[in-house]
Each structure stands twice: as C-alpha cells, then as structure tokens.
Design a protein around this motif. Structure first.
Motif, PDB file in Angstrom:
ATOM      1  N   TYR A 154       1.042   5.270   0.274  1.00  0.00           N
ATOM      2  CA  TYR A 154       0.329   6.467   0.714  1.00  0.00           C
ATOM      3  C   TYR A 154       0.996   7.659   0.031  1.00  0.00           C
ATOM      4  CZ  TYR A 154      -1.375   3.198   4.151  1.00  0.00           C
ATOM      5  OH  TYR A 154      -1.954   2.112   4.755  1.00  0.00           O
ATOM      6  N   SER A 184       5.602  10.164  -1.049  1.00  0.00           N
ATOM      7  CA  SER A 184       4.916   8.875  -0.941  1.00  0.00           C
ATOM      8  C   SER A 184       5.709   7.956  -0.021  1.00  0.00           C
ATOM      9  CB  SER A 184       4.745   8.222  -2.309  1.00  0.00           C
ATOM     10  OG  SER A 184       5.993   7.819  -2.815  1.00  0.00           O
ATOM     11  N   ASP A 194      -2.270  11.249   7.485  1.00  0.00           N
ATOM     12  CA  ASP A 194      -2.903  10.731   6.271  1.00  0.00           C
ATOM     13  C   ASP A 194      -4.199   9.998   6.625  1.00  0.00           C
ATOM     14  OD1 ASP A 194      -2.550  10.223   3.308  1.00  0.00           O
ATOM     15  OD2 ASP A 194      -2.827   8.174   4.052  1.00  0.00           O
ATOM     16  N   LEU A 254       2.738  10.456   7.883  1.00  0.00           N
ATOM     17  CA  LEU A 254       1.740   9.390   7.786  1.00  0.00           C
ATOM     18  C   LEU A 254       0.669   9.493   8.867  1.00  0.00           C
ATOM     19  CD1 LEU A 254       3.786   6.184   6.907  1.00  0.00           C
ATOM     20  CD2 LEU A 254       1.988   7.236   5.553  1.00  0.00           C
ATOM     21  N   ALA A 262      -6.114   7.749   4.904  1.00  0.00           N
ATOM     22  CA  ALA A 262      -6.155   6.306   4.630  1.00  0.00           C
ATOM     23  C   ALA A 262      -5.304   5.535   5.640  1.00  0.00           C
ATOM     24  CB  ALA A 262      -5.682   6.024   3.206  1.00  0.00           C
ATOM     25  N   PHE A 263      -4.155   6.079   6.017  1.00  0.00           N
ATOM     26  CA  PHE A 263      -3.292   5.420   6.997  1.00  0.00           C
ATOM     27  C   PHE A 263      -3.989   5.332   8.353  1.00  0.00           C
ATOM     28  CE2 PHE A 263       0.158   5.299  10.109  1.00  0.00           C
ATOM     29  CZ  PHE A 263       0.892   4.234   9.619  1.00  0.00           C
ATOM     30  N   ASN A 301       0.856  -1.183   0.000  1.00  0.00           N
ATOM     31  CA  ASN A 301       0.000   0.000   0.000  1.00  0.00           C
ATOM     32  C   ASN A 301       0.891   1.231   0.000  1.00  0.00           C
ATOM     33  OD1 ASN A 301      -2.249   1.537   0.035  1.00  0.00           O
ATOM     34  ND2 ASN A 301      -3.030   0.794   1.980  1.00  0.00           N
TER      35      ASN A 301
END
Length: 131
Positions: free
Chosen positions: A14, A31, A66, A63, A68-69, A12
């Motif tokens: 990010y 990223s 973030d 992160l 999604a994280f 995955n």
C-alpha cells in the motif's frame, strides 16, 4: 504493534504518493508491505487466519485511511488484531478428521475407548481322536 493476517496469495504494498513531485510526477512518500502467500505451497508456516505481518502503530493509523486497504478488510481478505494470536488457541477448535471425505489422516482421538474389552478365547479342538 498491530498484527495483520492476510489470506491473499500475493504480497500487497500500500503506497501513498505525494502530489507535489517534480514536473507533476507523483513520488512515493510512504509504503507498507503486507505479506501474502496464503494457500501457496511453500516452506513458510501459515496461521489459521492467514499469513502474518507485524505493523507499527503509526503505519496502522495511516493504513486505516487507505482505500485499497479498507476494501480488502471489507471483503475479508485481511484481518487486523491488536494482540498476536496464539496458534495453539486458534487451532483448538479445528477439525482433525473429515469423516465425509477421509481427507485427513487418522489420529488417536478418532478411536473409541470403550470400557468393554473383548478377550480372545483359545480355540478348542472338538474333533474326536482317531483310534
């Protein structure tokens, strides 16, 4: 250095995108790739917590913000630790043999070593000899 353990089957990545790209196109600024592959049959070693990825402190600070994280952490797919887990310590409490399904091989710890030892006695022929 932070250590991230993932139980996801796939890698995955990010990505943070810039809002100021040419002609309104978003451009990737930063990223971080978190390795996956937990539960997938392959030649790489997996830890009890999942697949390991080491991340620098600066990347970890990014992160944490973030979306999604944070969702993956909240759902339990990702575990973040500041120190690396020793595999011997993590596996110390693991079950070596499932007695209900016999799904694991038998190990020496599955046998009892009692103080009583049975000894074999010689067989004596009690039949009378024919004259």
């Amino acid at each position: 250095m932070h250590h991230i353990y993932s139980t996801m089957a796939n890698n995955n990545e990010y990505v943070r995108y810039s809002q100021h790209g040419p002609n309104g196109v978003n451009v990737a600024e930063r990223s971080v790739l978190i390795k996956g592959g937990a539960g997938v049959n392959k030649k790489h070693l997996q830890t009890p917590l999942g697949v390991h990825t080491a991340v620098e402190d600066a990347d970890m600070e990014w992160l944490k913000d973030d979306f999604a994280f944070k969702q993956h952490m909240a759902n339990g797919y990702i575990v973040v630790q500041k120190h690396k887990t020793d595999p011997e310590v993590a596996a110390a409490d693991m079950v070596t043999h499932d007695r209900k399904t016999d799904a694991c091989p038998i190990v020496p710890q599955d046998f009892k070593d009692d103080a009583k030892k049975e000894t074999l006695k010689p067989v004596v022929n009690k039949k009378a000899k024919a004259a």
